[in-house]
Scaffold this active site. Sequence first.
Site, PDB file in Angstrom:
ATOM      1  N   GLU A  87      12.816 -10.943 -13.396  1.00  0.00           N
ATOM      2  CA  GLU A  87      13.913 -10.420 -12.231  1.00  0.00           C
ATOM      3  C   GLU A  87      14.282 -11.436 -11.647  1.00  0.00           C
ATOM      4  O   GLU A  87      15.275 -11.330 -11.111  1.00  0.00           O
ATOM      5  CB  GLU A  87      12.990  -9.418 -11.414  1.00  0.00           C
ATOM      6  CG  GLU A  87      12.390  -8.119 -12.137  1.00  0.00           C
ATOM      7  CD  GLU A  87      13.744  -7.150 -12.253  1.00  0.00           C
ATOM      8  OE1 GLU A  87      14.709  -7.594 -12.149  1.00  0.00           O
ATOM      9  OE2 GLU A  87      13.254  -6.201 -13.011  1.00  0.00           O
ATOM     10  N   GLU A 118      -7.516 -11.489 -24.264  1.00  0.00           N
ATOM     11  CA  GLU A 118      -7.891 -11.990 -22.978  1.00  0.00           C
ATOM     12  C   GLU A 118      -9.368 -12.825 -22.722  1.00  0.00           C
ATOM     13  O   GLU A 118      -9.638 -13.467 -21.896  1.00  0.00           O
ATOM     14  CB  GLU A 118      -7.901 -10.748 -21.910  1.00  0.00           C
ATOM     15  CG  GLU A 118      -9.074  -9.825 -21.892  1.00  0.00           C
ATOM     16  CD  GLU A 118      -9.055  -8.605 -20.967  1.00  0.00           C
ATOM     17  OE1 GLU A 118     -10.118  -8.263 -20.345  1.00  0.00           O
ATOM     18  OE2 GLU A 118      -8.000  -8.083 -20.874  1.00  0.00           O
TER      19      GLU A 118
END
Length: 304
Positions: A87, A118
């Site tokens: 963004e 992960e």
Amino acid sequence: MINMQERGHLLTEQVNPNSLNLDQLSALELVELFNTEDQKTITAIATAKHQLAAAIECTVTSLSQGGRLFYIGAGTSGRLGVLDAAECPPTFCTPPELVQGIIAGGEAALVRSSEDMEDRAEDGAIAMVEHNIGKHDVVVGITAGGTTPYVHGALKAAKERGASTIFIACVPSEQVPADVDIDIRLLTGPEILAGSTRLKAGTVTKLALNILSTSTMVRLGKVYGNRMIDVAVTNNKLRDRAVRILEDLTGLGRDTASSLLDHSGKRVKLALLMHLTGIEKKSGEELLSAHQGNLRAAIESCKD
């Protein structure tokens, strides 16, 4: 680091006593419960305000020295970092390399679960090497439960390479300690759906990242008043926003403001400087460059 098989005591893994009858609630009761629980995210942000402010100051200093901001995480935490980074270019006209999101499993993990990724701390360390992390960079490790090896591996490597390190987790530090420069704990309590940290933990993390990135850009001079003066004019919606910003801040009519925008090369900040000081485009560009893009400082210098 905590044993990944012994996570039951973590705050994010505990059972919420307020939702024990979750599967028996009506639609309205579900909404009311979510609304009540989500209010805890605001309190969590307020409790961590000093740490968040320190993270902003650290990031502003690093980016002012030519550094970059990196978010790194896995699953929901990783996606939130990638979203916030994505963004920044349209909102603040930043180059895509200035704020970057790194997620365990790469781009494919944005739309498909890659939880197994992960568990590899070495992959997080490799990511720091691949992105050439250095002393002016800031690395923000995001992990709701605090234990993600991928994140800890990245932060350890980043610290060794001289970068500033920030940790964002939703468990107390005594449950999962972290050797970082700034430790941000956003404590929202057990989730309505036990262990589903995309809920309150995800919401409070999004709030924290909004604050960190936006405040950093404000402090870097990419905002004038409360207007996005570095907005990238890349489509009709953003052009309309840019023209309206010029109208509001200059008092010009729409046609004149639109013409000013075009004359500046569709750069709102430069258009404002040209109008408010009367200088031409080339001189305005040089003046903004001399003040590291800070419009207010550039305007004030013309009054001296």
